[in-house]
Design a protein around this motif. Structure first.
Motif, short mmCIF file in Angstrom:
data_model
loop_
_atom_site.label_atom_id
_atom_site.label_comp_id
_atom_site.label_asym_id
_atom_site.label_seq_id
_atom_site.Cartn_x
_atom_site.Cartn_y
_atom_site.Cartn_z
N ARG A 60 0.82 -1.21 0.00
CA ARG A 60 0.00 0.00 0.00
C ARG A 60 0.86 1.27 0.00
NH1 ARG A 60 -5.28 -0.27 1.60
NH2 ARG A 60 -5.04 1.52 2.93
N ARG A 110 -11.22 -3.69 -13.99
CA ARG A 110 -11.44 -2.26 -13.73
C ARG A 110 -10.10 -1.54 -13.61
NH1 ARG A 110 -14.15 0.04 -8.23
NH2 ARG A 110 -12.27 -0.89 -7.35
N ALA A 111 -9.16 -2.19 -12.91
CA ALA A 111 -7.83 -1.59 -12.80
C ALA A 111 -7.13 -1.56 -14.16
CB ALA A 111 -7.00 -2.36 -11.78
N PHE A 122 -7.86 -5.16 -4.40
CA PHE A 122 -7.93 -5.30 -2.95
C PHE A 122 -8.47 -6.67 -2.53
CE2 PHE A 122 -8.37 -0.89 -4.03
CZ PHE A 122 -7.61 -0.22 -3.10
N ASN A 169 1.80 2.70 -3.83
CA ASN A 169 1.03 3.76 -4.49
C ASN A 169 0.53 4.79 -3.47
OD1 ASN A 169 -0.94 2.26 -3.27
ND2 ASN A 169 -2.29 2.17 -5.05
N ASN A 179 -13.68 -3.93 -3.30
CA ASN A 179 -13.94 -2.49 -3.34
C ASN A 179 -14.54 -2.02 -4.66
OD1 ASN A 179 -12.81 -2.70 -0.88
ND2 ASN A 179 -11.08 -1.36 -1.25
N LEU A 180 -15.41 -2.84 -5.24
CA LEU A 180 -16.18 -2.34 -6.39
C LEU A 180 -17.16 -1.30 -5.88
CD1 LEU A 180 -17.05 -5.62 -8.32
CD2 LEU A 180 -15.29 -3.94 -8.87
N PHE A 181 -17.49 -0.32 -6.75
CA PHE A 181 -18.41 0.72 -6.32
C PHE A 181 -19.83 0.15 -6.31
CE2 PHE A 181 -15.15 3.23 -8.84
CZ PHE A 181 -14.35 3.41 -7.74
N ASN A 182 -20.44 0.10 -5.13
CA ASN A 182 -21.74 -0.56 -4.99
C ASN A 182 -22.87 0.17 -5.68
OD1 ASN A 182 -20.62 -2.57 -3.41
ND2 ASN A 182 -20.85 -1.37 -1.54
N MET A 203 -7.45 1.34 -16.93
CA MET A 203 -6.65 2.56 -16.91
C MET A 203 -5.31 2.37 -17.63
SD MET A 203 -8.37 4.82 -15.17
CE MET A 203 -7.24 6.01 -14.48
N MET A 205 -1.15 4.60 -0.82
CA MET A 205 -2.43 4.50 -0.12
C MET A 205 -2.16 4.67 1.37
SD MET A 205 -4.77 4.13 -2.34
CE MET A 205 -6.22 3.56 -1.50
N ARG A 213 -1.09 7.44 -9.48
CA ARG A 213 -1.93 6.27 -9.18
C ARG A 213 -2.67 5.78 -10.43
NH1 ARG A 213 -4.51 8.38 -3.75
NH2 ARG A 213 -2.88 7.79 -2.28
N GLN A 214 -2.91 6.72 -11.37
CA GLN A 214 -3.59 6.31 -12.60
C GLN A 214 -2.74 5.34 -13.41
OE1 GLN A 214 -4.50 10.15 -14.25
NE2 GLN A 214 -5.98 10.55 -12.64
N MET A 242 -4.64 -1.23 -8.73
CA MET A 242 -4.59 -1.92 -7.45
C MET A 242 -5.83 -2.79 -7.29
SD MET A 242 -3.77 -0.46 -3.70
CE MET A 242 -2.88 -1.52 -2.59
N LYS A 250 -16.67 -10.77 -8.70
CA LYS A 250 -16.34 -9.41 -8.27
C LYS A 250 -14.86 -9.14 -8.42
CE LYS A 250 -19.81 -8.90 -4.70
NZ LYS A 250 -20.05 -8.89 -3.27
#
Lengths: 260, 236
Positions: free
Chosen positions: A45, A169-170, A83, A48, A87-90, A173, A50, A76-77, A81, A162
């Protein structure tokens, strides 16, 4: 590509990392193992930022990103990362999860271009950006066999699904390096395989990867280098063969005896 | 009962034939205007304050902002809203030399006041969202404010919607004090009908019924809103 020197991190009184040095080169696959509380997640962590390092430097592509004056978001882009808890956006569907950050970054880039020169031919409209990113997202989903889940919310997916979505998703980018923080630890055993498969295929494509994991099989198969951490320091590092078959440090021997 | 029938006739005569319904419509629209605008201002202010309160406080600016927000919430929760209304209308704006209508002052005061209360509700809402959501956004290179705006606050709002409904219902009923500064709301309108012929029974009953209907309609709207926001939730 990432050069960590003299990295220290403490949470209050607790010293989690003590003068850690590690150098990750482009295309390398580094697997970090070690007992819990050894500081391996914290180290990852810190790569990057975090977690802000207490002292020391993290140089990524020639820039010390541990410096508070650096705009960390830009760097960070370039670093994906993943996890332990996905940590998907709910509040977003699967495809929105994948598109959100790339669309946002592209829009911002277009605004900058427009300010410099409003007639620049490279300027894309928001609709064009969205269409482009959507196509990219669908291709990514196809790659993990989940294109039929594009419009589902994360709550309707299994843990393995998930985590696969979190990985692509990572990837959306186009990161230069992927950081994995115990990506399979929260999964049911039968779903671990599908996630590891995606990670292996990434490794084959030559992605630079830093993986904190307890999956020793994965470490043996994929890693170029295995790093064993204990009590906030790197106790031993080497090729998988070195570490797993011929560990020198007694801490490493003891740990491997317990997990293998 | 015959007596009551007569009272109803007196009310209807004043309401319809003497045109008092215009006054009631004016009062109703003012009540709704003050409550809705006040609540919107309150949500904006409350969200801003709540965000300031959850920002990590290593640097000076967040600390200063946090101090200001504490003072703000302390003031608006520590004094009765009637006092705030009177202070703004009879002290603050005259001192500033600004002419302002009673309705505008009411909207402002109700907005500032409910902002203080909503900030605490919103803070609870933000804290109820898993910290992994913020981490997920920041790790993608999104800024704190973007992640807050696009990911955390929408989920926080979903979690606090029932409480927000409560706040709004409380607010719409509290607006009945704006007559203190001479704004025409439902109470003023019905009071006016009653005082025309010293017959208050029916007008006040009618007023109560209108408030109840208003609140029922709002409850229904909140329920519909909640359902549409919950579509991302577990439904297997």
């Amino acid at each position: 590509m990432i050069k960590v020197s003299n990295l220290c991190k403490s949470f209050g009184e607790l010293e989690v990392l003590k003068n850690v040095d590690i150098h990750i080169t482009r295309g390398e696959k580094v697997v970090i193992i070690g007992p819990s509380g050894s500081g391996k997640s914290t180290l990852l962590r810190c790569l990057n930022c975090m977690e802000d390092p207490t002292s020391g430097s993290v140089v990524f592509n020639g820039v010390d990103i541990a410096d508070p004056k650096v705009d960390i978001n830009i760097h960070r882009q370039r670093m994906g990362m993943v996890f332990q808890h996905f940590n998907l956006f709910n509040n977003k569907t699967v495809i929105q999860n994948i598109m959100l950050a790339p669309v946002y970054v592209e829009k911002k880039r277009m605004r900058k271009l427009r300010r410099k020169n409003p007639n620049n031919e490279k300027i894309k409209s928001t609709a064009e950006i969205k269409a482009e990113e959507k196509e990219k997202a669908i291709n990514l989903l196809r790659r993990i066999g989940l294109e039929d889940k594009a419009d589902e919310y994360p709550s309707r997916l299994s843990g393995g699904q998930k985590q696969r979505v979190a990985i692509v998703r990572a990837l959306a980018m186009n990161p230069e390096v992927m950081l994995f923080d115990e990506p399979t630890s929260a999964l049911d055993p039968e779903m671990v395989g599908e996630v590891l498969e995606v990670m292996k295929s990434l490794a084959k494509e030559g992605m630079t990867m830093v993986v904190v994991t307890h999956e020793m099989g994965f470490a043996k198969e994929v890693a170029d280098r295995v790093v064993f951490m204990a009590d906030g320091v790197i106790a031993e590092e080497g090729t998988p063969a070195d570490i797993f078959e011929n560990p020198k440090n007694p801490r490493t021997q003891q740990f491997l005896q317990c997990v293998l | 009962m015959g007596n009551f029938g007569k009272k109803i006739n007196i009310f209807l005569e004043s309401f319809i034939e003497h045109g008092a319904y215009n006054k009631v419509l004016e009062g109703l629209s003012n009540t709704i205007l003050i409550a809705v605008m006040g609540h919107i201002i309150g949500i904006v202010i409350g969200t801003l304050i709540a965000t300031v309160r959850v920002i990590p406080k290593y640097k000076l600016l967040p600390r200063v902002l946090n101090g200001f927000c504490s003072f703000y919430v302390g003031f608006f929760r520590g004094t009765p809203i009637v006092v705030q209304l009177l202070l703004f209308y009879y002290v603050l704006f005259p001192l500033l030399g600004v002419r302002i209508t009673a309705v505008a002052v009411s909207i402002l005061v109700f907005g500032l006041n409910s902002g203080a209360y909503i900030s605490e509700v919103m803070r609870g809402g933000i804290l109820s969202v898993d910290s992994g959501q913020m981490e997920g956004g920041r790790a993608m290179g999104l800024s704190f404010s973007t992640t807050m705006l696009k990911i955390v606050i929408p989920q926080a709002i979903k979690n606090i919607l029932p409480t927000m409904g409560n706040e709004f219902i409380a607010l719409i009923k509290e607006t009945s004090i704006v007559s203190f500064v001479g704004a025409t709301d439902l109470y003023v309108a019905f009071n006016y009908i009653g005082s025309n012929n010293y017959e208050f029974m029916v007008p006040y009953l009618a007023m109560a019924v209108i408030y109840i209907v208003l609140v029922l309609v709002i409850s229904l709207l909140i329920k519909i809103m909640e359902r549409s926001l919950r579509k991302g939730d577990k439904s297997i």
